[in-house]
Design a protein around this motif. Structure first.
Motif, PDB file in Angstrom:
ATOM      1  N   THR A 103       1.489 -14.038 -63.461  1.00  0.00           N
ATOM      2  CA  THR A 103       1.436 -12.660 -62.979  1.00  0.00           C
ATOM      3  C   THR A 103       0.415 -12.525 -61.854  1.00  0.00           C
ATOM      4  O   THR A 103       0.666 -11.870 -60.837  1.00  0.00           O
ATOM      5  N   VAL A 104      -0.732 -13.153 -62.015  1.00  0.00           N
ATOM      6  CA  VAL A 104      -1.776 -13.092 -60.985  1.00  0.00           C
ATOM      7  C   VAL A 104      -1.293 -13.758 -59.694  1.00  0.00           C
ATOM      8  O   VAL A 104      -1.489 -13.231 -58.597  1.00  0.00           O
ATOM      9  N   CYS A 105      -0.620 -14.901 -59.827  1.00  0.00           N
ATOM     10  CA  CYS A 105      -0.210 -15.667 -58.651  1.00  0.00           C
ATOM     11  C   CYS A 105       1.130 -15.196 -58.092  1.00  0.00           C
ATOM     12  O   CYS A 105       1.481 -15.552 -56.969  1.00  0.00           O
ATOM     13  N   GLY A 106       1.877 -14.420 -58.875  1.00  0.00           N
ATOM     14  CA  GLY A 106       3.080 -13.796 -58.351  1.00  0.00           C
ATOM     15  C   GLY A 106       4.353 -14.592 -58.459  1.00  0.00           C
ATOM     16  O   GLY A 106       5.366 -14.221 -57.879  1.00  0.00           O
ATOM     17  N   HIS A 107       4.347 -15.686 -59.202  1.00  0.00           N
ATOM     18  CA  HIS A 107       5.583 -16.458 -59.377  1.00  0.00           C
ATOM     19  C   HIS A 107       5.451 -17.345 -60.609  1.00  0.00           C
ATOM     20  O   HIS A 107       4.344 -17.689 -61.023  1.00  0.00           O
ATOM     21  N   PRO A 108       6.586 -17.712 -61.211  1.00  0.00           N
ATOM     22  CA  PRO A 108       6.537 -18.558 -62.402  1.00  0.00           C
ATOM     23  C   PRO A 108       6.072 -19.972 -62.080  1.00  0.00           C
ATOM     24  O   PRO A 108       6.168 -20.432 -60.945  1.00  0.00           O
ATOM     25  N   LEU A 109       5.612 -20.656 -63.090  1.00  0.00           N
ATOM     26  CA  LEU A 109       5.130 -22.020 -62.931  1.00  0.00           C
ATOM     27  C   LEU A 109       6.244 -22.925 -62.411  1.00  0.00           C
ATOM     28  O   LEU A 109       7.318 -22.988 -62.979  1.00  0.00           O
ATOM     29  N   GLY A 110       5.965 -23.633 -61.318  1.00  0.00           N
ATOM     30  CA  GLY A 110       6.901 -24.605 -60.788  1.00  0.00           C
ATOM     31  C   GLY A 110       7.996 -24.039 -59.919  1.00  0.00           C
ATOM     32  O   GLY A 110       8.778 -24.798 -59.344  1.00  0.00           O
TER      33      GLY A 110
END
Length: 292
Positions: A103-110
């Motif tokens: 959520t903080v980074c704005g995209h899902p992992l990977g």
């Protein structure tokens, strides 16, 4: 010789400066750099996630999450720390362990990477620890709406929360979902993806006789575990044998069927519930499925 010694001394001083920051708070840039690195490491792990690099990256991100100066990410930090100390993990487990960080980074992992408006150097200086940069924008094409919904919801939606009232409503809901997912699905053209489900009205599988409502429940339940799940109508593509099935695939494209099947194996999904499928408007059914 003296110049080489002097250069080595400069590098040593720089590294010492970085290690001095290792116990202090970190900002979004440092956090998301570690998050993206874990994502890259995860996506290159094939045939099961036992790679030391995955666990090392998870440990690094755990430390960053614990020291993040914004939102409380202690739950992610603890979950990642537990994974780092384990012997085996999966993409799904890592995604669950990084929900708040995503959520903080704005995209899902990977899936996608975080980019920034400034040209900060990454670690060290104002571009890394505190201030000096603009809020990140995220590049996640073609991974768009399904992921965003997954990571912004405080509580996961269950099939019962939005279950259609009757068969007609269920069919309309399924059609609407296909329309919603079409842009992301089109980006998968002529790529291999993990196929998780193939259902049509009247199909009997796993002890269930499927009608439209059961098919919708199957899709929404699957998406709770795999937020990247997309719903396709087989009649829209030439690579499916029959044109009247609702197909659930994971929005993770691969260049080969073997790589898609490796993803299934890494997720510990059996051969009946996950296998490689080529999504195409031009390729026929022959050779478009790779069983495990």
């Amino acid at each position: 010789m003296k110049r080489a010694v002097a250069q080595a001394a400069v590098v040593a001083v720089a590294l010492a400066g970085l290690s001095g920051c290792a116990s202090g708070p970190v900002d979004r840039r440092a956090l998301c750099t570690g998050f993206d690195e874990l994502g890259r490491t995860l996506m290159t792990a094939v045939g099961g996630i036992f790679d030391n690099a995955v666990f090392s990256s998870a440990d690094d991100l755990s430390d960053l999450a614990e020291r993040y100066s914004g939102t409380d990410l202690s739950a992610d930090a603890a979950a990642l720390g537990k994974i780092a100390d384990s012997d085996e993990t999966s993409g799904t487990e890592l995604q669950r362990a990084t929900r708040q960080t995503a959520t903080v980074c704005g995209h899902p992992l990977g899936l996608g990477t975080t980019s920034y408006a400034d040209t900060g150097s990454g670690y060290g200086g104002s571009g890394s620890y505190g201030g000096g940069y603009s809020a990140p924008t995220t590049s996640v094409t073609p991974y768009t709406q399904p992921y965003t919904q997954s990571y912004t919801s405080a509580e996961p939606t269950t099939a019962a929360d939005n279950a259609p009232s009757d068969e007609a409503a269920a069919q309309t809901t399924l059609q609407q979902q296909v329309a919603t997912d079409r842009t992301s699905a089109e980006a998968l053209a002529d790529r291999w993806v993990p196929q998780l489900s193939s259902k049509n009205d009247g199909l009997v599988a796993d002890g269930t006789t499927y009608d439209q409502r059961a098919i919708w429940a199957d899709f929404t339940t699957t998406r709770q575990t795999y937020p990247s799940a997309l719903l396709l109508w087989s009649g829209d593509y030439s690579s499916f044998t029959k044109g009247d099935f609702w197909i659930t695939v994971v929005n993770t494209p691969f260049t080969t069927g073997a790589a898609a099947n490796a993803w299934c194996a890494a997720e510990n999904l059996d051969a009946d519930h996950c296998f490689a499928k080529l999504v195409s408007h031009t390729h026929g059914p022959k050779g478009s499925t790779l069983p495990r």
